[in-house]
Design a protein around this motif. Structure first.
Motif, PDB file in Angstrom:
ATOM      1  N   THR A  64       5.233  -2.806  24.691  1.00 29.26           N
ATOM      2  CA  THR A  64       4.244  -2.532  24.975  1.00 29.26           C
ATOM      3  C   THR A  64       4.206  -1.886  23.271  1.00 29.26           C
ATOM      4  OG1 THR A  64       4.665  -1.880  26.896  1.00 29.26           O
ATOM      5  CG2 THR A  64       2.876  -1.059  25.760  1.00 29.26           C
ATOM      6  N   LEU A  65       3.111  -2.670  23.422  1.00 34.04           N
ATOM      7  CA  LEU A  65       2.904  -1.903  21.038  1.00 34.04           C
ATOM      8  C   LEU A  65       2.148  -0.740  21.282  1.00 34.04           C
ATOM      9  CD1 LEU A  65       1.853  -2.883  18.443  1.00 34.04           C
ATOM     10  CD2 LEU A  65      -0.430  -2.993  19.499  1.00 34.04           C
ATOM     11  N   ILE A  66       3.422   0.759  20.367  1.00 33.88           N
ATOM     12  CA  ILE A  66       3.105   2.579  20.969  1.00 33.88           C
ATOM     13  C   ILE A  66       2.856   2.493  18.728  1.00 33.88           C
ATOM     14  CG2 ILE A  66       3.831   2.015  23.199  1.00 33.88           C
ATOM     15  CD1 ILE A  66       6.422   3.282  21.506  1.00 33.88           C
ATOM     16  N   MET A  67       2.311   3.827  19.204  1.00 34.98           N
ATOM     17  CA  MET A  67       2.627   4.398  17.990  1.00 34.98           C
ATOM     18  C   MET A  67       4.158   4.845  17.448  1.00 34.98           C
ATOM     19  SD  MET A  67      -0.712   4.754  16.440  1.00 34.98           S
ATOM     20  CE  MET A  67      -0.351   5.502  14.863  1.00 34.98           C
ATOM     21  N   PHE A 113       1.056  -1.061  -0.126  1.00 34.52           N
ATOM     22  CA  PHE A 113      -0.250  -0.077   0.280  1.00 34.52           C
ATOM     23  C   PHE A 113       1.033   1.256   0.250  1.00 34.52           C
ATOM     24  CE2 PHE A 113      -1.979  -3.208   2.666  1.00 34.52           C
ATOM     25  CZ  PHE A 113      -3.145  -2.739   2.167  1.00 34.52           C
ATOM     26  N   ASN A 114       0.569   2.445  -0.043  1.00 35.86           N
ATOM     27  CA  ASN A 114       1.176   3.298   0.325  1.00 35.86           C
ATOM     28  C   ASN A 114       1.023   3.800   1.526  1.00 35.86           C
ATOM     29  OD1 ASN A 114       1.360   4.283  -2.971  1.00 35.86           O
ATOM     30  ND2 ASN A 114      -1.354   5.440  -2.312  1.00 35.86           N
ATOM     31  N   GLN A 115       1.546   4.667   2.255  1.00 35.08           N
ATOM     32  CA  GLN A 115       2.805   4.402   3.137  1.00 35.08           C
ATOM     33  C   GLN A 115       1.945   5.305   4.053  1.00 35.08           C
ATOM     34  OE1 GLN A 115       6.221   6.023   3.958  1.00 35.08           O
ATOM     35  NE2 GLN A 115       6.070   5.625   5.801  1.00 35.08           N
ATOM     36  N   ASN A 116       1.070   6.391   3.592  1.00 31.24           N
ATOM     37  CA  ASN A 116      -0.033   7.279   4.920  1.00 31.24           C
ATOM     38  C   ASN A 116      -1.592   6.667   4.439  1.00 31.24           C
ATOM     39  OD1 ASN A 116      -0.591   6.640   1.512  1.00 31.24           O
ATOM     40  ND2 ASN A 116      -1.394   9.601   1.669  1.00 31.24           N
ATOM     41  N   GLU A 117      -1.958   5.110   3.920  1.00 27.99           N
ATOM     42  CA  GLU A 117      -2.662   3.969   4.175  1.00 27.99           C
ATOM     43  C   GLU A 117      -2.748   3.071   5.255  1.00 27.99           C
ATOM     44  OE1 GLU A 117      -4.166   1.984   0.593  1.00 27.99           O
ATOM     45  OE2 GLU A 117      -3.553   4.399  -1.056  1.00 27.99           O
ATOM     46  N   LEU A 118      -1.018   3.599   5.762  1.00 25.62           N
ATOM     47  CA  LEU A 118      -0.679   2.478   6.572  1.00 25.62           C
ATOM     48  C   LEU A 118      -0.480   3.139   8.600  1.00 25.62           C
ATOM     49  CD1 LEU A 118       1.176  -0.212   5.076  1.00 25.62           C
ATOM     50  CD2 LEU A 118      -0.605  -0.121   5.455  1.00 25.62           C
ATOM     51  N   LEU A 119      -1.192   2.142   8.846  1.00 31.89           N
ATOM     52  CA  LEU A 119      -0.586   2.463  10.396  1.00 31.89           C
ATOM     53  C   LEU A 119       0.656   2.041  10.710  1.00 31.89           C
ATOM     54  CD1 LEU A 119      -1.274   2.955  13.239  1.00 31.89           C
ATOM     55  CD2 LEU A 119      -2.523   1.367  13.441  1.00 31.89           C
ATOM     56  N   ARG A 120       1.431   2.737  11.350  1.00 33.47           N
ATOM     57  CA  ARG A 120       2.747   2.552  11.733  1.00 33.47           C
ATOM     58  C   ARG A 120       2.948   2.385  13.683  1.00 33.47           C
ATOM     59  NH1 ARG A 120       8.032   5.296   9.310  1.00 33.47           N
ATOM     60  NH2 ARG A 120       9.504   3.952   9.802  1.00 33.47           N
ATOM     61  N   LEU A 121       3.582   1.439  13.847  1.00 32.42           N
ATOM     62  CA  LEU A 121       3.258   0.332  15.143  1.00 32.42           C
ATOM     63  C   LEU A 121       4.873   0.563  15.642  1.00 32.42           C
ATOM     64  CD1 LEU A 121       0.193  -1.374  15.348  1.00 32.42           C
ATOM     65  CD2 LEU A 121       0.482   1.295  16.796  1.00 32.42           C
ATOM     66  N   GLN A 122       5.335   0.058  16.567  1.00 32.97           N
ATOM     67  CA  GLN A 122       6.596  -0.395  16.779  1.00 32.97           C
ATOM     68  C   GLN A 122       5.699  -1.152  18.776  1.00 32.97           C
ATOM     69  OE1 GLN A 122       8.228   3.627  17.540  1.00 32.97           O
ATOM     70  NE2 GLN A 122       9.709   2.037  18.693  1.00 32.97           N
ATOM     71  N   ILE A 123       7.580  -1.653  18.943  1.00 38.42           N
ATOM     72  CA  ILE A 123       7.144  -2.668  19.922  1.00 38.42           C
ATOM     73  C   ILE A 123       8.156  -1.953  20.813  1.00 38.42           C
ATOM     74  CG2 ILE A 123       6.815  -4.756  21.542  1.00 38.42           C
ATOM     75  CD1 ILE A 123       5.244  -4.336  19.818  1.00 38.42           C
ATOM     76  N   LYS A 124       8.135  -1.385  22.146  1.00 38.99           N
ATOM     77  CA  LYS A 124       9.044  -0.696  22.513  1.00 38.99           C
ATOM     78  C   LYS A 124       8.551  -1.035  24.509  1.00 38.99           C
ATOM     79  CE  LYS A 124      11.147   3.370  23.669  1.00 38.99           C
ATOM     80  NZ  LYS A 124      11.019   5.074  23.611  1.00 38.99           N
ATOM     81  N   ASP A 125       9.884  -1.503  24.605  1.00 39.33           N
ATOM     82  CA  ASP A 125       9.507  -2.258  26.292  1.00 39.33           C
ATOM     83  C   ASP A 125       8.856  -3.257  26.019  1.00 39.33           C
ATOM     84  OD1 ASP A 125      11.963  -1.130  26.950  1.00 39.33           O
ATOM     85  OD2 ASP A 125      10.474   1.118  27.558  1.00 39.33           O
TER      86      ASP A 125
END
Length: 79
Positions: free
Chosen positions: A28-31, A14-26
């Motif tokens: 924990t799931l965060i934006m 998909f185009n990047q602006n159509e997707l939700l970008r997340l990460q795992i930190k410690d």
């Protein structure tokens, strides 16, 4: 020029602006915080909650642990 990214769950592009970008930190799931590794999810996978198993498998985190924060993040994203 639009950037193309892939949903980690369905592997569709998909185009990047159509997707939700997340990460795992410690564990924990965060934006995404603009620093560190991240991953993308498409709207279809988010709505079906198919991605929880994939996220927990890739990041080696208990599915129940990320379920609560996932609901909060998705609620903000879909508004």
């Amino acid at each position: 020029m639009t950037k193309i990214r892939m949903c980690i769950n369905c592997r569709k592009r998909f185009n990047q602006n159509e997707l939700l970008r997340l990460q795992i930190k410690d564990e924990t799931l965060i934006m995404f915080t603009n620093y560190g590794r991240s991953f993308y999810l498409c709207n279809e996978c988010i709505k079906n909650k198919d991605c929880l198993k994939t996220i927990s498998k890739i990041n080696k985190i208990n599915k129940d642990k990320i379920n609560l924060t996932f609901k909060e993040i998705v609620h903000k994203w879909l508004k």
